[in-house]
Design a protein around this motif. Structure first.
Motif, PDB file in Angstrom:
ATOM      1  N   UNK A 451       7.654  -9.042 -22.810  1.00  0.00           N
ATOM      2  CA  UNK A 451       6.358  -8.925 -22.103  1.00  0.00           C
ATOM      3  C   UNK A 451       5.401 -10.118 -23.178  1.00  0.00           C
ATOM      4  N   UNK A 456       1.508  -9.987 -22.262  1.00  0.00           N
ATOM      5  CA  UNK A 456       1.837  -7.610 -22.113  1.00  0.00           C
ATOM      6  C   UNK A 456       2.235  -7.136 -20.751  1.00  0.00           C
TER       7      UNK A 456
ATOM      8  N   UNK B  27       8.151   8.242 -29.264  1.00  0.00           N
ATOM      9  CA  UNK B  27       7.789   7.205 -28.790  1.00  0.00           C
ATOM     10  C   UNK B  27       6.129   6.679 -29.276  1.00  0.00           C
ATOM     11  N   UNK B  30       5.311   6.143 -32.232  1.00  0.00           N
ATOM     12  CA  UNK B  30       5.166   5.064 -32.868  1.00  0.00           C
ATOM     13  C   UNK B  30       4.315   3.438 -32.414  1.00  0.00           C
ATOM     14  N   UNK B  36      -2.941  -6.431 -27.364  1.00  0.00           N
ATOM     15  CA  UNK B  36      -3.051  -7.464 -26.726  1.00  0.00           C
ATOM     16  C   UNK B  36      -1.966  -6.767 -25.524  1.00  0.00           C
ATOM     17  N   UNK B  37      -1.676  -6.034 -25.208  1.00  0.00           N
ATOM     18  CA  UNK B  37      -0.980  -5.217 -24.413  1.00  0.00           C
ATOM     19  C   UNK B  37       0.685  -5.579 -24.236  1.00  0.00           C
ATOM     20  N   UNK B  38       0.805  -6.579 -25.470  1.00  0.00           N
ATOM     21  CA  UNK B  38       2.433  -6.170 -25.590  1.00  0.00           C
ATOM     22  C   UNK B  38       3.365  -4.922 -25.816  1.00  0.00           C
ATOM     23  N   UNK B  39       4.722  -4.748 -25.491  1.00  0.00           N
ATOM     24  CA  UNK B  39       5.733  -4.277 -25.825  1.00  0.00           C
ATOM     25  C   UNK B  39       5.431  -3.964 -27.691  1.00  0.00           C
ATOM     26  N   UNK B  40       5.384  -2.828 -27.868  1.00  0.00           N
ATOM     27  CA  UNK B  40       5.473  -2.002 -29.157  1.00  0.00           C
ATOM     28  C   UNK B  40       6.795  -1.214 -29.709  1.00  0.00           C
ATOM     29  N   UNK B  41       6.671  -1.003 -30.854  1.00  0.00           N
ATOM     30  CA  UNK B  41       7.772  -0.077 -30.858  1.00  0.00           C
ATOM     31  C   UNK B  41       8.456   0.630 -30.776  1.00  0.00           C
ATOM     32  N   UNK B  43       7.835   2.177 -27.293  1.00  0.00           N
ATOM     33  CA  UNK B  43       7.854   1.736 -25.515  1.00  0.00           C
ATOM     34  C   UNK B  43       9.061   1.737 -25.050  1.00  0.00           C
ATOM     35  N   UNK B  44      10.871   1.316 -25.836  1.00  0.00           N
ATOM     36  CA  UNK B  44      11.491   1.889 -24.909  1.00  0.00           C
ATOM     37  C   UNK B  44      12.413   3.407 -25.185  1.00  0.00           C
ATOM     38  N   UNK B  45      11.806   3.930 -26.534  1.00  0.00           N
ATOM     39  CA  UNK B  45      12.181   4.905 -26.806  1.00  0.00           C
ATOM     40  C   UNK B  45      11.318   6.243 -26.053  1.00  0.00           C
TER      41      UNK B  45
END
Lengths: 510, 178
Positions: A451, A456, B27, B30, B36-41, B43-45
Motif C-alpha cells: 500500500x 495507498x 477494525x 482503529x 494518504x490512503x495507505x493501509x492503517x491498523x 484494515x486487516x481486522x
C-alpha cells in the motif's frame, strides 16, 4: 566449482568436524522431540556450546542441530500428532494416521529418506545456483510477496476439497487471530484488552501444541481407546514398494520446497503446505490423502528440507536470512566475525564450501542415525494410552512454558486444546487456521508495504507481472477444478439423458 | 452426520460470525486507512472480520440445509439423536461407554485446569506430577507402583532436560521446593 567442492569436503571431512556434526544432529533430534522446541529454538539454545569452536566447526555443528531438530519435530508429528514447528503441521495429517495404523516406522523412514533426497537435490541446486538465484529472489518485493501469501492460503484452502468454505473460514480466522498484538506499520496495540501478554500477539507455537496435541488427547478420550498398536518390528520397516511409490512425491516436494525456500519469511511453512496441496491434486493415490497416504508424509517432509537448504540462498549470497533459523545462524556468522553477502563466496571459500559440504554430511548422518531408529521410535506407541496421554499433556505444558518462560503460554495451549477438541469433533480443518496465523504478520507487513509502494492504491499489485502471474495461478486453482467438475457433471447428465431417451424410444418401438 | 452435531456446527459458525462482526467494528474503530490512503491498523481486522462473517453465515446456511436433508420429514427434532445419545451400544476396547468417556474427559479437563491453577502455589513440576498421578490413578486406574514410577521418571527427565540442561526457570511456586 568442482575445485571448491573438493575444498569444501576437505574442510568438512575431518574427524573433529564429523564428530561435532554428529553431536549436532543427535542433540538437534533430541531438542526437536520436545514439543514447542523447533529448529530455531534448538539452534538458539545450543549456540553457546559452539563459542569455543573454530568458526567452520561451529557452523557445521549448528547446521547439524538445524537438520536434527527438523527431523525430531517430524517424529513427534507422526507419533503424537504434535508438530514442533509450523512446517511440520502438514506431516501430522497423514503421518499420524499412518502411526495409528501401525505404520509409524514407515512414515518416519520415508520422512528421513525424503528429507535426504531433498537435501541432496537442493544442495546441488544451492551450490550451482546460489548467486544467480539470490538475484532472482531480490526481484520479489512486497507486492510479489503479498501475491505469494495469497497463493499459499488459496492452496491450503483448496486442498480441503469439498469443504472449501470451512477451509477458507479457518484460514481467515487464523489471519484474524494474527491481528492481535502490536500492529505492523503503526505500532498500535490491537485487540489486546489491556493485557501485556497479548502485546506480542497470539503465539503460534503454543496454538499448534494446543490444537494438535491437547486437541487430539481430548478427542481420543471422547472417542474411546483404540486397540493398542501391536505391529511387529518387521512391519515397522518401510518396504521397497512404499519407497518407489513415494519417489514422485519426493521429487515434486523437493522442487517446490527449493523454489519457495528462497523467499524470505515463511518459506518452509508455505513449501510444506503447498507441496501437500499440490500432491493431493496430482498424486495417483490422492484418494488416500488424509487417511494415511505415505505420499502425504514424503511430499511435505521433502519440501520442508529442500526449503531449509534453499533458505541459505539469500542468507549466504545476500546476507538476508531466509527464515527464523537462518536468522539465528546469521547471528552466529557475525559472532564469528564473518559477514555473509556476495563477497563471502570469494573471501571465505573454505568456510562457505565447507559449510555446504557439511550440509551433505549432516544429512547422511541424519539418515544413518534415524533410518534404523525409526522403528525404535515407533515402539513408543506401544506404551498404554493411559500413560501416554498424561505424558503428552506434561510435555505440551512444559514445552509451551519453555517457549517464553511464561505461564501465559500454558494457558494459550489449554484454550487452544479445547478449541482443537471442538474443531475435531465438528470435523473442521485445523491446518488452514495455523497457516493463517503463521502467515498473518508477514501478510500484513507485505500489505502495508504494498500500500505504501502504491501510495495507498493496492491495485499496484496488477502492475507487477510476477504478482499477476502468481494471482492468476491462485485464481485458476480455485476456479478450474470447479469448472472442470461442472463440465464433467453436465456431460455425464446429458449422456444419461441420451441413454434414457434411447431406452424409452426402443421400448416404445417394441 | 447427526442432528446434534449439525446444531453444534451451526452454533460454532454463528459464534465465528459474531467474532467476525466484532472484528469489523473493531477494525473500523482503529481506522482503515491513513490520511494518504495507505493501509492503517484497522484494515486487516476489518477485511478479515468481514470475510469471516460472510463465510460463517454461508457455513451456517449449508449446515442448516444438510441438517434438514439428514432429517426425514415428520421426525421429531429433539436432542437424543446425538453421539452421546447412542452411548448404550458405543463401548470402546476397554469396555468404557460413551457417557463414561464423556465424564472422563470432563474430569481430565478439570484436572489439567486445576494443575495449571496450582502452579503459583506448589510450583510447575509438583503440579504436573500431581496432574499425572491424578490421571493415571484416578481416571485410568493404572497400577499404583507403575504409575508412580512413570510419574517420577517423567518429572525427573523434565527437571533434568528443561530445568538443568536448557536452563528454563520452571516456577517453583510459594512452596519453593522444585
Amino acid at each position: 566449482m568442482l575445485d571448491n567442492l573438493v575444498l569444501g569436503f576437505q574442510t568438512a571431512l575431518t574427524v573433529e568436524n564429523l564428530l561435532w556434526c554428529f553431536l549436532g544432529v543427535l542433540l538437534g533430534t533430541v531438542i526437536g522431540l520436545l514439543p514447542g522446541l523447533g529448529s530455531t529454538t534448538g539452534v538458539a539454545v545450543l549456540l553457546p556450546l559452539t563459542f569455543t569452536l573454530e568458526p567452520v566447526t561451529a557452523l557445521i555443528m549448528l547446521a547439524g542441530i538445524y537438520y536434527g531438530a527438523q527431523y525430531g519435530g517430524t517424529i513427534t508429528s507422526v507419533l503424537l500428532s504434535t508438530p514442533g514447528e509450523a512446517a511440520s503441521v502438514v506431516t501430522t495429517l497423514d503421518g499420524y494416521q499412518m502411526a495409528k495404523q501401525g505404520r509409524a516406522g514407515a512414515a518416519l523412514a520415508i520422512a528421513a529418506i525424503g528429507s535426504f533426497i531433498a537435501a541432496i537435490i537442493s544442495l546441488a541446486l544451492l551450490m550451482a545456483l546460489a548467486p544467480p538465484l539470490a538475484t532472482l529472489a531480490l526481484r520479489f518485493g512486497p507486492v510479489e510477496n503479498l501475491a505469494m501469501m495469497i497463493l499459499g492460503l488459496v492452496i491450503v484452502v483448496s486442498f480441503q476439497g469439498g469443504a472449501f468454505v470451512r477451509g477458507a473460514l479457518m484460514a481467515i480466522v487464523g489471519l484474524l487471530l494474527s491481528t492481535v498484538g502490536v500492529a505492523t506499520g503503526s505500532g498500535e496495540a490491537r485487540f489486546t484488552f489491556g493485557s501485556v501478554d497479548l502485546l506480542s500477539g497470539i503465539p503460534f507455537v503454543e496454538v499448534m501444541i494446543g490444537l494438535f496435541a491437547l486437541g487430539e488427547v481430548f478427542h481420543q478420550l471422547r472417542t474411546g481407546a483404540e486397540k493398542p498398536i501391536r505391529a511387529r518390528f518387521r512391519d515397522m520397516m518401510i518396504s521397497r514398494k512404499e519407497i518407489a511409490q513415494s519417489m514422485p512425491a519426493i521429487f515434486r516436494g523437493s522442487g517446490i520446497g527449493f523454489l519457495l525456500g528462497m523467499l524470505p519469511g515463511a518459506g518452509s511453512t508455505l513449501a510444506s503446505f503447498m507441496s501437500y496441496g499440490i500432491e493431493r491434486r496430482v498424486s495417483r493415490n490422492r484418494a488416500g490423502f488424509g487417511s494415511g497416504a505415505i505420499e502425504g508424509v514424503a511430499s511435505p517432509e521433502s519440501a520442508n528440507n529442500a526449503a531449509a537448504n534453499a533458505n541459505f540462498v539469500p542468507t549466504l549470497a545476500l546476507g538476508i536470512p531466509g527464515g527464523a533459523t537462518t536468522a539465528v545462524l546469521l547471528g552466529a556468522f557475525t559472532i564469528y566475525g564473518l559477514q555473509p553477502g556476495p563477497l563471502l563466496f570469494e573471501q571465505q571459500p573454505e568456510l562457505v564450501w565447507g559449510l555446504l559440504a557439511s550440509f551433505f554430511i549432516g544429512n547422511v548422518l541424519l539418515l544413518v542415525l534415524n533410518l534404523p531408529l525409526a522403528p525404535v521410535f515407533a515402539q513408543m506407541l506401544r506404551l498404554p494410552y493411559g500413560y501416554l496421554y498424561p505424558l503428552i499433556i506434561l510435555t505440551s505444558c512444559v514445552g509451551a512454558y519453555s517457549v517464553s518462560n511464561n505461564m501465559f503460554s500454558v494457558w494459550v495451549v489449554l484454550v487452544f486444546g479445547v478449541i482443537g477438541f471442538v474443531m475435531k469433533e465438528l470435523n473442521l480443518p485445523m491446518a488452514p487456521l495455523v497457516l493463517g496465523l503463521v502467515l498473518g504478520p508477514l501478510f500484513e507487513k507485505a500489505l502495508v508495504q504494498t500500500s505504501a509502494v502504491g501510495n495507498g492504491d493496492l491495485g499496484i499489485v496488477f502492475t507487477h507481472p510476477i504478482a499477476v502471474g502468481i494471482l492468476a495461478f491462485a485464481l485458476a486453482l480455485v476456479t478450474v477444478p470447479r469448472l472442470v467438475g461442472a463440465v464433467r457433471g453436465h456431460v455425464a447428465r446429458s449422456r444419461a439423458d441420451r441413454r434414457a431417451g434411447t431406452r424409452e424410444k426402443s421400448s416404445i418401438d417394441t | 452426520m447427526t442432528f446434534s452435531r449439525d446444531t453444534a456446527r451451526i452454533a460454532f459458525s454463528a459464534v465465528l460470525a459474531v467474532v467476525g462482526a466484532a472484528a469489523v467494528v473493531g477494525g473500523l474503530g482503529y481506522g482503515l486507512t491513513n490520511d494518504d490512503g495507505t493501509v492503517h491498523t484497522g484494515f486487516l481486522p476489518a477485511v478479515a472480520g468481514g470475510a469471516v462473517l460472510a463465510l460463517a453465515l454461508v457455513d451456517v446456511a449449508q449446515s442448516v440445509r444438510s441438517a434438514r436433508r439428514a432429517m426425514p420429514p415428520g421426525e421429531p427434532t429433539s436432542a437424543g439423536a446425538g453421539d452421546a445419545g447412542s452411548g448404550a451400544e458405543d463401548v470402546d476396547v476397554l469396555g468404557r461407554t460413551a457417557s463414561r468417556r464423556n465424564r472422563m474427559l470432563i474430569v481430565v479437563l478439570g484436572i489439567v485446569l486445576g494443575a495449571v491453577l496450582l502452579v503459583p502455589l506448589i510450583g510447575f513440576l509438583l503440579s504436573m506430577g500431581a496432574l499425572m498421578l491424578a490421571i493415571t490413578l484416578g481416571v485410568e486406574r493404572m497400577r499404583v507402583r507403575s504409575s508412580i514410577l512413570v510419574v517420577v521418571i517423567a518429572i525427573a527427565v523434565v527437571w533434568l532436560v528443561f530445568g538443568q540442561l536448557l536452563g528454563v526457570p520452571l516456577p517453583t511456586g510459594l512452596l519453593g521446593l522444585i
